[in-house]
Design a protein around this motif. Sequence first.
Motif, PDB file in Angstrom:
ATOM      1  N   ARG A  42      39.744 108.484  32.790  1.00  0.00           N
ATOM      2  CA  ARG A  42      39.686 107.026  32.761  1.00  0.00           C
ATOM      3  C   ARG A  42      40.918 106.472  32.089  1.00  0.00           C
ATOM      4  NH1 ARG A  42      34.363 105.026  30.097  1.00  0.00           N
ATOM      5  NH2 ARG A  42      35.070 106.503  28.520  1.00  0.00           N
ATOM      6  N   PHE A  43      41.398 105.352  32.595  1.00  0.00           N
ATOM      7  CA  PHE A  43      42.582 104.710  32.036  1.00  0.00           C
ATOM      8  C   PHE A  43      42.380 104.395  30.555  1.00  0.00           C
ATOM      9  CE2 PHE A  43      44.499 100.574  30.945  1.00  0.00           C
ATOM     10  CZ  PHE A  43      45.831 100.957  30.954  1.00  0.00           C
ATOM     11  N   LEU A  47      44.619 105.627  27.455  1.00  0.00           N
ATOM     12  CA  LEU A  47      45.279 104.645  26.601  1.00  0.00           C
ATOM     13  C   LEU A  47      44.914 104.883  25.141  1.00  0.00           C
ATOM     14  CD1 LEU A  47      46.976 102.045  26.387  1.00  0.00           C
ATOM     15  CD2 LEU A  47      44.861 100.746  26.691  1.00  0.00           C
ATOM     16  N   ARG A  48      43.630 105.119  24.894  1.00  0.00           N
ATOM     17  CA  ARG A  48      43.171 105.371  23.535  1.00  0.00           C
ATOM     18  C   ARG A  48      43.857 106.614  22.966  1.00  0.00           C
ATOM     19  NH1 ARG A  48      38.281 105.872  24.612  1.00  0.00           N
ATOM     20  NH2 ARG A  48      37.492 103.809  24.056  1.00  0.00           N
ATOM     21  N   ALA A  49      43.965 107.671  23.759  1.00  0.00           N
ATOM     22  CA  ALA A  49      44.568 108.924  23.286  1.00  0.00           C
ATOM     23  C   ALA A  49      46.036 108.716  22.910  1.00  0.00           C
ATOM     24  CB  ALA A  49      44.447 110.004  24.352  1.00  0.00           C
ATOM     25  N   ARG A  50      46.767 107.955  23.725  1.00  0.00           N
ATOM     26  CA  ARG A  50      48.186 107.707  23.418  1.00  0.00           C
ATOM     27  C   ARG A  50      48.324 106.902  22.125  1.00  0.00           C
ATOM     28  NH1 ARG A  50      51.490 108.020  28.468  1.00  0.00           N
ATOM     29  NH2 ARG A  50      50.570 109.837  29.506  1.00  0.00           N
ATOM     30  N   LEU A  51      47.460 105.905  21.963  1.00  0.00           N
ATOM     31  CA  LEU A  51      47.538 105.084  20.762  1.00  0.00           C
ATOM     32  C   LEU A  51      47.178 105.880  19.518  1.00  0.00           C
ATOM     33  CD1 LEU A  51      45.972 101.768  22.096  1.00  0.00           C
ATOM     34  CD2 LEU A  51      48.377 102.196  21.586  1.00  0.00           C
ATOM     35  N   GLU A  52      46.149 106.724  19.635  1.00  0.00           N
ATOM     36  CA  GLU A  52      45.737 107.526  18.484  1.00  0.00           C
ATOM     37  C   GLU A  52      46.827 108.498  18.062  1.00  0.00           C
ATOM     38  OE1 GLU A  52      42.085 109.219  19.820  1.00  0.00           O
ATOM     39  OE2 GLU A  52      40.857 107.625  18.913  1.00  0.00           O
ATOM     40  N   ASP A  64      52.220 101.053  33.902  1.00  0.00           N
ATOM     41  CA  ASP A  64      53.053 101.138  35.097  1.00  0.00           C
ATOM     42  C   ASP A  64      52.525 102.171  36.091  1.00  0.00           C
ATOM     43  OD1 ASP A  64      54.787  99.242  34.065  1.00  0.00           O
ATOM     44  OD2 ASP A  64      56.008 100.740  33.027  1.00  0.00           O
ATOM     45  N   GLU A  65      51.643 103.047  35.613  1.00  0.00           N
ATOM     46  CA  GLU A  65      51.080 104.077  36.480  1.00  0.00           C
ATOM     47  C   GLU A  65      49.813 103.616  37.191  1.00  0.00           C
ATOM     48  OE1 GLU A  65      50.471 107.528  34.069  1.00  0.00           O
ATOM     49  OE2 GLU A  65      52.545 107.568  33.322  1.00  0.00           O
ATOM     50  N   LEU A  66      49.313 102.453  36.812  1.00  0.00           N
ATOM     51  CA  LEU A  66      48.095 101.955  37.446  1.00  0.00           C
ATOM     52  C   LEU A  66      48.362 101.561  38.896  1.00  0.00           C
ATOM     53  CD1 LEU A  66      46.617  99.641  34.653  1.00  0.00           C
ATOM     54  CD2 LEU A  66      45.564 101.727  35.552  1.00  0.00           C
ATOM     55  N   ASN A  76      43.059  94.434  32.301  1.00  0.00           N
ATOM     56  CA  ASN A  76      44.169  95.359  32.066  1.00  0.00           C
ATOM     57  C   ASN A  76      45.436  94.609  31.666  1.00  0.00           C
ATOM     58  OD1 ASN A  76      42.708  97.686  32.513  1.00  0.00           O
ATOM     59  ND2 ASN A  76      43.151  97.726  34.710  1.00  0.00           N
ATOM     60  N   ARG A  77      45.628  93.445  32.201  1.00  0.00           N
ATOM     61  CA  ARG A  77      46.799  92.641  31.802  1.00  0.00           C
ATOM     62  C   ARG A  77      46.625  92.137  30.378  1.00  0.00           C
ATOM     63  NH1 ARG A  77      46.609  88.586  36.649  1.00  0.00           N
ATOM     64  NH2 ARG A  77      48.539  87.674  35.815  1.00  0.00           N
ATOM     65  N   GLN A  78      45.390  91.790  30.009  1.00  0.00           N
ATOM     66  CA  GLN A  78      45.134  91.411  28.622  1.00  0.00           C
ATOM     67  C   GLN A  78      45.404  92.580  27.675  1.00  0.00           C
ATOM     68  OE1 GLN A  78      41.074  90.083  29.060  1.00  0.00           O
ATOM     69  NE2 GLN A  78      41.658  87.912  29.097  1.00  0.00           N
ATOM     70  N   LEU A  79      44.949  93.763  28.073  1.00  0.00           N
ATOM     71  CA  LEU A  79      45.221  94.958  27.266  1.00  0.00           C
ATOM     72  C   LEU A  79      46.718  95.187  27.122  1.00  0.00           C
ATOM     73  CD1 LEU A  79      42.540  97.495  28.560  1.00  0.00           C
ATOM     74  CD2 LEU A  79      42.774  96.663  26.220  1.00  0.00           C
ATOM     75  N   LYS A  80      47.451  95.024  28.217  1.00  0.00           N
ATOM     76  CA  LYS A  80      48.896  95.245  28.169  1.00  0.00           C
ATOM     77  C   LYS A  80      49.563  94.258  27.225  1.00  0.00           C
ATOM     78  CE  LYS A  80      53.006  95.750  31.078  1.00  0.00           C
ATOM     79  NZ  LYS A  80      53.544  95.724  32.465  1.00  0.00           N
ATOM     80  N   ALA A  81      49.176  92.990  27.297  1.00  0.00           N
ATOM     81  CA  ALA A  81      49.749  91.986  26.399  1.00  0.00           C
ATOM     82  C   ALA A  81      49.463  92.344  24.943  1.00  0.00           C
ATOM     83  CB  ALA A  81      49.202  90.605  26.734  1.00  0.00           C
ATOM     84  N   SER A  82      48.251  92.836  24.683  1.00  0.00           N
ATOM     85  CA  SER A  82      47.876  93.174  23.313  1.00  0.00           C
ATOM     86  C   SER A  82      48.645  94.381  22.801  1.00  0.00           C
ATOM     87  CB  SER A  82      46.372  93.437  23.236  1.00  0.00           C
ATOM     88  OG  SER A  82      45.644  92.273  23.556  1.00  0.00           O
TER      89      SER A  82
END
Length: 483
Positions: A42-43, A47-52, A64-66, A76-82
């Motif tokens: 899952r995306f 994302l969580r793994a990269r941030l951790e 960019d891979e989505l 997803n755009r809201q997540l990207k902005a955050s």
Amino acid sequence: MAAVPAAFIICGVITLAASCGSVQRASVPEVPAITEEPPAERFIDKLRARLESGDIDGAIALFDELPPEEAALKRNRQLKASVLLSARRLQEAREVAETLVSEDENDVESRYILSNIEEASGRPKEQRLLLEKIVSASPDHVPALNDLGQIFVSAKRLKDAASSFDRALAASPLDMSATIGRANVYRLERKPNEAETLFNRAVELYPGRSEPYCERGRFYRETGEINKALADLEVAQTIDPDNYWIRYDKGRALLETRRKPEALVEFDAAIALNPDIFIAYVYSAGIRDELEDVDGAERDYETLARLRPDYYFAFEGLGIQRMKKGKYAEAANAFAAAYKSAPNESGYAMLAAVNMLKGGVKPHEVRPFVEQAMRKISREKLDYYVLRLFFDFSGDSDVIRRIEREKNQALKARMMFYMANYYDIRGNPMLADKLFIEFRDMNRTDIVEWRLNEWIMKERSVRVGGAGDGTGSGGETGASEKS
């Protein structure tokens, strides 16, 4: 500004918890659960793994891979902005958020993200306007109400702050930020019973979070219950050992018990966590100064002056340390910088002139600086006549008489100190020592010159009663100006 820790980003972006700190950051609605297998693909999990792992660039690259249809989803755009906001890539974050807002003027969550971008960009007026529009469209938007409450607290508009937090609590009675925010308003209103009640509630509701303990610990420190403050801050530090403000508040509490070495450990730990926040240096520099760690104090004052060039006390402290080390030219520059920021403080001008002369600058070369400083002082004031000595290098008998007649004891002491330095520069050390002793006997520990006088007496091995015989308290020295 320093990068935001990954754990904080995860908290604010993916909403793994209700909030992650006393400072509001970008947040978005909780991402709906996706039940398709395998979960590891899952995306949101990637994302969580990269941030951790602290891989912020890798987390951003995931967007960019989505597939185009996934990338176009609002969530997803809201997540990207955050994530961009948390990575301090503010312009990119702004572009994404502004596009979302332009597409749907009723999209309060995207507007809220944009308000956080405005805060991070140092645009409080724009942030407030966005928040007001959010609560106008969505009166129960708790994060926006909490942010407005914090803005009102900063502006000392406590009634408005109380109203914002009350509205947030009415919408969400268990909200941690609203509970703590309202408690802090009570604290600022000097209503300790009401404040403590809400701080206790926050601790009971969120025993696993550091913020309630930290905030209650600050409250206890301010109300003089230092043991309770330290107990709360110890718990907060156990939960969140890498929190700058917990370390800072613990240092402040330890200072209240005069445990300065222990306090210094906490301030240094805070600085190590975020070397770009200035406030801990104020205390670490002061402690090192008192502990006579001249090199350490000089380093901290220098950093403080770099971070806050408008904070003239930093230049004052820096000048004192450099003077102690015999770095007179650098000390003169520091005192001149302090004087530039505080032009009504004539003592800084005198300290600059003294250090210029001690550093080998010729009297005629100092005159332009002294003349400019004299223009800012009324000729009726004692400061003017003492400063004029460093221009004329004559007339000290008259100045001594003026000092003896001065009723303001603090001013009298300060001018006596500068007269002592004047005589020292003029080559009359015995008379200088006599005045250094007289200054010390006035016991004005509340003025900056006291610290310098104590150091000078120690360096010169001056003892009370040791100025020698045959020195008067005035009289022309007869020395000629050095060329």
